[in-house]
Each structure stands twice: as C-alpha cells, then as structure tokens.
Design an enzyme around this catalytic site. Sequence first.
Site, mmCIF file in Angstrom:
data_model
loop_
_atom_site.group_PDB
_atom_site.id
_atom_site.type_symbol
_atom_site.label_atom_id
_atom_site.label_comp_id
_atom_site.label_asym_id
_atom_site.label_seq_id
_atom_site.Cartn_x
_atom_site.Cartn_y
_atom_site.Cartn_z
ATOM 1 N N GLY A 178 0.817 -1.206 0.000
ATOM 2 C CA GLY A 178 0.000 0.000 0.000
ATOM 3 C C GLY A 178 0.853 1.259 0.000
ATOM 4 N N SER A 181 1.480 3.540 -2.388
ATOM 5 C CA SER A 181 1.275 4.538 -3.442
ATOM 6 C C SER A 181 1.008 5.937 -2.912
ATOM 7 C CB SER A 181 0.130 4.105 -4.368
ATOM 8 O OG SER A 181 -1.053 3.891 -3.637
ATOM 9 N N ASP A 234 -3.523 -7.467 -6.017
ATOM 10 C CA ASP A 234 -4.646 -7.399 -5.077
ATOM 11 C C ASP A 234 -4.362 -8.353 -3.923
ATOM 12 O OD1 ASP A 234 -7.012 -7.473 -3.680
ATOM 13 O OD2 ASP A 234 -8.285 -7.881 -5.415
ATOM 14 N N ASN A 274 1.147 -2.419 5.271
ATOM 15 C CA ASN A 274 0.408 -1.165 5.393
ATOM 16 C C ASN A 274 -0.897 -1.168 4.613
ATOM 17 O OD1 ASN A 274 0.115 1.890 5.771
ATOM 18 N ND2 ASN A 274 0.285 1.719 3.547
ATOM 19 N N SER A 307 -3.881 0.469 14.287
ATOM 20 C CA SER A 307 -4.568 1.744 14.515
ATOM 21 C C SER A 307 -4.891 1.860 15.999
ATOM 22 C CB SER A 307 -5.871 1.804 13.711
ATOM 23 O OG SER A 307 -6.669 2.908 14.102
ATOM 24 N N TYR A 314 -13.620 -2.156 10.663
ATOM 25 C CA TYR A 314 -12.236 -1.664 10.643
ATOM 26 C C TYR A 314 -11.563 -1.870 12.004
ATOM 27 C CZ TYR A 314 -8.348 1.663 10.379
ATOM 28 O OH TYR A 314 -7.113 2.245 10.420
ATOM 29 N N LYS A 371 -8.314 -4.306 12.897
ATOM 30 C CA LYS A 371 -7.054 -3.777 13.407
ATOM 31 C C LYS A 371 -6.705 -4.379 14.770
ATOM 32 C CE LYS A 371 -5.883 -1.139 9.978
ATOM 33 N NZ LYS A 371 -4.690 -1.438 9.169
ATOM 34 N N ILE A 385 -3.856 10.806 10.970
ATOM 35 C CA ILE A 385 -2.752 11.275 10.132
ATOM 36 C C ILE A 385 -3.310 12.238 9.084
ATOM 37 C CG2 ILE A 385 -0.894 10.603 8.580
ATOM 38 C CD1 ILE A 385 -0.555 9.664 11.491
#
Length: 253
Positions: free
Chosen positions: A13, A15, A64, A92, A144, A157, A161, A190
């Site tokens: 991840g 990018s 993917d 990540n 997180s 989510y 995590k 962030i």
Amino acid sequence: MRLLEGQVALVTGASGGIGRGIALRFAQEGAEVALHCRTAVEPARETAERIAGLGGRAVVLRGDLTDDGVCARVVREAAEWGGGRLDALVNNAGVQPVRELAGMTAGEWRAVVDANLSSVFACTQAAAEIMGQRGGGSVTHIASIEARQPAALHAHYSASKAAVVMHARSAALEYGPYGIRVNTVSPGLIGREGLAEEWPEGVRRWREAVPLGRLGAPENVGDACVFLASRLASWVTGHDLVVDGGVSARPTW
C-alpha cells in the site's frame, strides 16, 4: 551509517499517504524499497522516482492482496528484485470504509477483514519463509489506535485492526526462534491534503484532544517503522508502538 543501510524492504500500500511516508523514510535510511500498490500505479511510480532522486533504489509491484496467491507472488518478486533477500516487510495496505453495523452485510464485513487482516497473514507467512532461510528479519503491521478504542461506523475496521495487533503478537511468539521480529505501529489521525475541508469537525475535535496539538504526518509513522526495522529494535518483538501525539492518554471520563 544510516539505520537501514543495505536492507531490502517491501512496503504494501505504498502509493500514497502513510505508505508513501514509510517508503520514503526507509529509502532515506538506506534501504532498497519494493513499493506495492493495487491500482494506483502512477503515484507508486512517482514515489519510486522520488526515491531514485534521493540516490536510492525502488521498484513498483502490483497486486490485489485479498488473494493469498497474489500476496505470495508480491513477496517473492520483492525478494527476487532484492537479490534473494528480504530484510523488512511493512504490512500497510488496507481499507477504512464507513458503515453502520445494523445495515452492514456479511460481504462488506469480509471485504474489510480480507484487505486488513487476511492480507497481513498471507504476506507475513510468505515473507517469514524467506527471512527464516537467511537468519531473520523484521515485520511491521500498520494497525490503529482504533484497535483499542472503536469509533462509530468503524466496527469492521476496528475489529480487523485489533486482530492485526494480536496476529503480530502471535507471530512474534512463533517466528522468534527463526530470528524474525514482528511488531505493530498504531497511528492516530494522520493528516492528508483536503482532510480539514472534508471533516472539519473531526479535525477540530482531534486538535483539541491531542496533547501535542496537531495531526500526525506520514513521516511520523515512517519513523516508527524505521526504528522497528533497525538494529535499535533488535530486542523488540510482539510490541504495539502507538504513534498518536498522546491522544490515547486523554481521560475518557
């Protein structure tokens, strides 16, 4: 001597956002960096160009990671690019959709778990096989602060995590004899371009609550990952490093 001189690292991840910040900090500390992306190839290439501009070396790998076979391929390609070695993996890649539990479908739940948790399992397993043959390495998962303190509309989510944190502890236990350290970094909010305009109330509340008075930056997360991959953390494994400006210390009563 830079902290990661001579290392080969894979950042998933990578990018943009946190992933880009981690990759750039690794390169600044001397690592050669494989940059994984799913669809955002051009931003990943831009990051690779920035690393080249720093005098470093980088490659872009696409896939993917909800497919465990693709996870194994990306890890293998990173190691092949690195001359047969892989010293550090940063897991990540992930997603953070917003959905209330009452209307959430099983498919929506599984999509988050596959992206945030199952990919971590598969990438770590593939990397550990390579690292174990070479005497060890470092794996860092990006978790997180929601692993401990859930937010409304983030049940899938937060649960994923929390599981990532426990996966790291379990992996630290089982992979430790092979010289492989596994840790997590748990960021707070962030900053990114446009966030204050998209979510002004949330940003305002965060700034009022956080002891250090600001949002985090991607390089703050990158610094934590550099530390955990470096010799400075050679006796650190199974640890969750919270990077949140102190907001977790704020009383909730």
